[in-house]
Design an enzyme around this catalytic site. Structure first.
Site, PDB file in Angstrom:
ATOM      1  CE  LYS A  57      45.274  14.319 -24.121  1.00  0.00           C
ATOM      2  NZ  LYS A  57      45.132  13.514 -25.301  1.00  0.00           N
TER       3      LYS A  57
HETATM    4  N1  GLU Z   1      44.691   9.897 -25.801  1.00  0.00           N
HETATM    5  C1  GLU Z   1      44.580   9.642 -27.206  1.00  0.00           C
HETATM    6  C2  GLU Z   1      44.923  10.892 -28.004  1.00  0.00           C
HETATM    7  O1  GLU Z   1      45.616  11.754 -27.533  1.00  0.00           O
HETATM    8  C3  GLU Z   1      43.253   9.019 -27.585  1.00  0.00           C
HETATM    9  C4  GLU Z   1      42.026   9.820 -27.280  1.00  0.00           C
HETATM   10  C5  GLU Z   1      40.721   9.062 -27.477  1.00  0.00           C
HETATM   11  O2  GLU Z   1      40.759   7.942 -27.969  1.00  0.00           O
HETATM   12  O3  GLU Z   1      39.676   9.623 -27.152  1.00  0.00           O
HETATM   13  O4  GLU Z   1      44.590  11.014 -29.147  1.00  0.00           O
END
Ligand code: GLU
Length: 418
Positions: free
Chosen positions: A107
């Site tokens: 993240k």
């Molecule tokens: N931000 C989204 C999540 O928390 C998607 C992450 C992604 O598609 O890599 O799952």
């Protein structure tokens, strides 16, 4: 690992420890599974429209690299910290493992208020962040995607900055980008549609009829709004929605199509005439059949867990329920929880499809994407429900156990280098 200290990181660690105790994971394996493999903190100076220079803090945490590249969103929000990003990265790891994707979790985030920045400022900030991250990202290293406060345009800027650096176009560096640049059909809607699909499965499980059900959705961003629309298409009446500024309630149901037009103009649900105003706190306590927290972490806590009045709690956000709230909800078996790492996995699943399509330069139809998405969600839901029933444990504990066990096994088989 004090650098990660933050309530959300402590919460992710508490959840991990519960599972580790249950799975009897050895002490010397725990730290290896828990703490992020790599974290980056960067200072991002940008020239603002008024000529001044402002410096923002940016982060990226890559939780584990055992099963492939790391994968996860990029968040723009004033409260972003290294610890919060680390917790979200850890959850991405368990989410990818639960759904069988060949990724570790990651993240990223920039501590900023994206609403207060112009498009030009956001572009300069995103490009500067990407530039600082270039040594640590790549289609086989770490692949970003949208999260709170970022969108397809953000991903397009990252892809362009990275591609200018390599000297050729690299669509697979990010997912959730515009279809015109190699994005996947259905990616934008995938998280919300996945949430609604799982709610539908939960309704079957508890014996609820969609045509008679009511829903409350906290958050009207990409995930919350698509979930609300998808539920309405299944015949569910959406009686309340909210955003960061406040909420709306109408016992007869909210006209989502009118609300969408209103939000497009005013950038908020607040002030929509055909419903009464309600605070975000009160909204969570409304009597309803389906409650969908689709905003930030730690919304359902020891303070309000006893007061929520739903039959299905569908966690579209990451980490909306604290472990203290979980302990209270465990005493309330009438509430069926679809835990976050399962409930919102539709987004990263279609991100995986986007990455695969980009690597092969071979693109799928929307029907193919949705069909494959629902198959994976169905499998993960069934596995989680079966474990929860067989072992008489909460759905969250079952989902986390399945995810953590897979990462643990992979680490064990690979061994410790050197
Ligand atoms: N931000 C989204 C999540 O928390 C998607 C992450 C992604 O598609 O890599 O799952």
């Amino acid at each position: 690992m004090e650098i990660y200290d933050h309530p959300t990181f402590r919460m992710a660690c508490q959840q991990f420890d519960l599972v580790a105790d249950r799975l009897q994971i050895l002490e010397n394996e725990r730290a290896r599974l828990k703490f992020p493999k790599r974290s980056m903190t960067v200072a991002l100076p940008i020239r603002c429209d008024d000529g001044s220079v402002q410096v923002f803090s940016g982060y990226r945490v890559q939780h584990h690299l055992t099963l492939g590249p790391t994968k996860g969103g990029l968040r723009y929000h004033p409260d972003v910290t290294l610890g919060e990003v680390a917790a979200l990265a850890m959850w991405m790891s368990w989410k990818c493992a639960l759904t069988g994707l060949p990724y570790g979790g990651a993240k990223g985030g920039i501590s900023c208020d994206p609403r207060a920045l112009s498009k030009g400022e956001l572009e300069r900030l995103t490009r500067r962040y990407t530039q600082e991250m270039i040594p640590f990202i790549g289609p086989q290293i770490d692949v970003m995607a949208p999260d709170l406060g970022t969108n397809e345009q953000t991903m397009a800027w990252i892809m362009d900055t990275y591609s200018m650096h390599t000297g050729y176009t690299v669509p697979s560096i990010v997912t959730g980008k515009p279809v015109a640049l190699g994005g996947s059909l259905g990616r934008r809607e995938s998280t919300g549609r996945g949430v609604a699909y799982l709610i539908n499965r939960a309704m079957d499980t508890v014996g609820m009829n969609a045509g008679e059900a009511t829903a409350v959705v906290q958050g009207f961003g990409n995930v919350g709004s698509v979930t609300a629309f998808s539920l309405a298409k299944y015949g569910v009446k959406v009686v309340a929605v909210s955003d960061a500024f406040g909420g709306l309630f109408n016992a007869n149901g909210i006209n989502l199509w009118e609300l969408e037009k209103f939000v497009a103009e005013t950038k908020s649900v607040v002030g929509f005439k055909e419903a009464d105003p309600i605070s975000n706190e009160r909204l969570l306590e409304l009597k309803c059949d389906i409650l969908v927290p689709a905003a930030l972490e730690r919304q359902i806590t020891e303070k309000n867990a006893a007061k929520i009045q739903c039959r299905i709690l569908a966690e579209a956000a990451n980490g909306p329920t604290t472990p203290e709230a979980d302990a209270i909800l465990e005493q309330r078996p009438e509430i069926f929880i679809i835990p976050d790492i399962l409930c919102n996995a539709g987004g990263v699943i279609v991100s995986y499809f986007e990455w695969v399509q980009d690597l092969q330069s071979f693109f799928w139809t929307e029907t193919e994407v949705m069909d494959k998405l629902f198959r994976i969600l169905e499998h993960a839901f069934t596995q989680t429900l079966t474990m929860s029933r067989k072992e008489k444990i909460a759905m969250r504990l079952a989902a986390l156990s399945l995810g953590i066990k897979r990462v643990q096994e992979a680490k064990k088989i690979r061994g410790l280098f050197p």
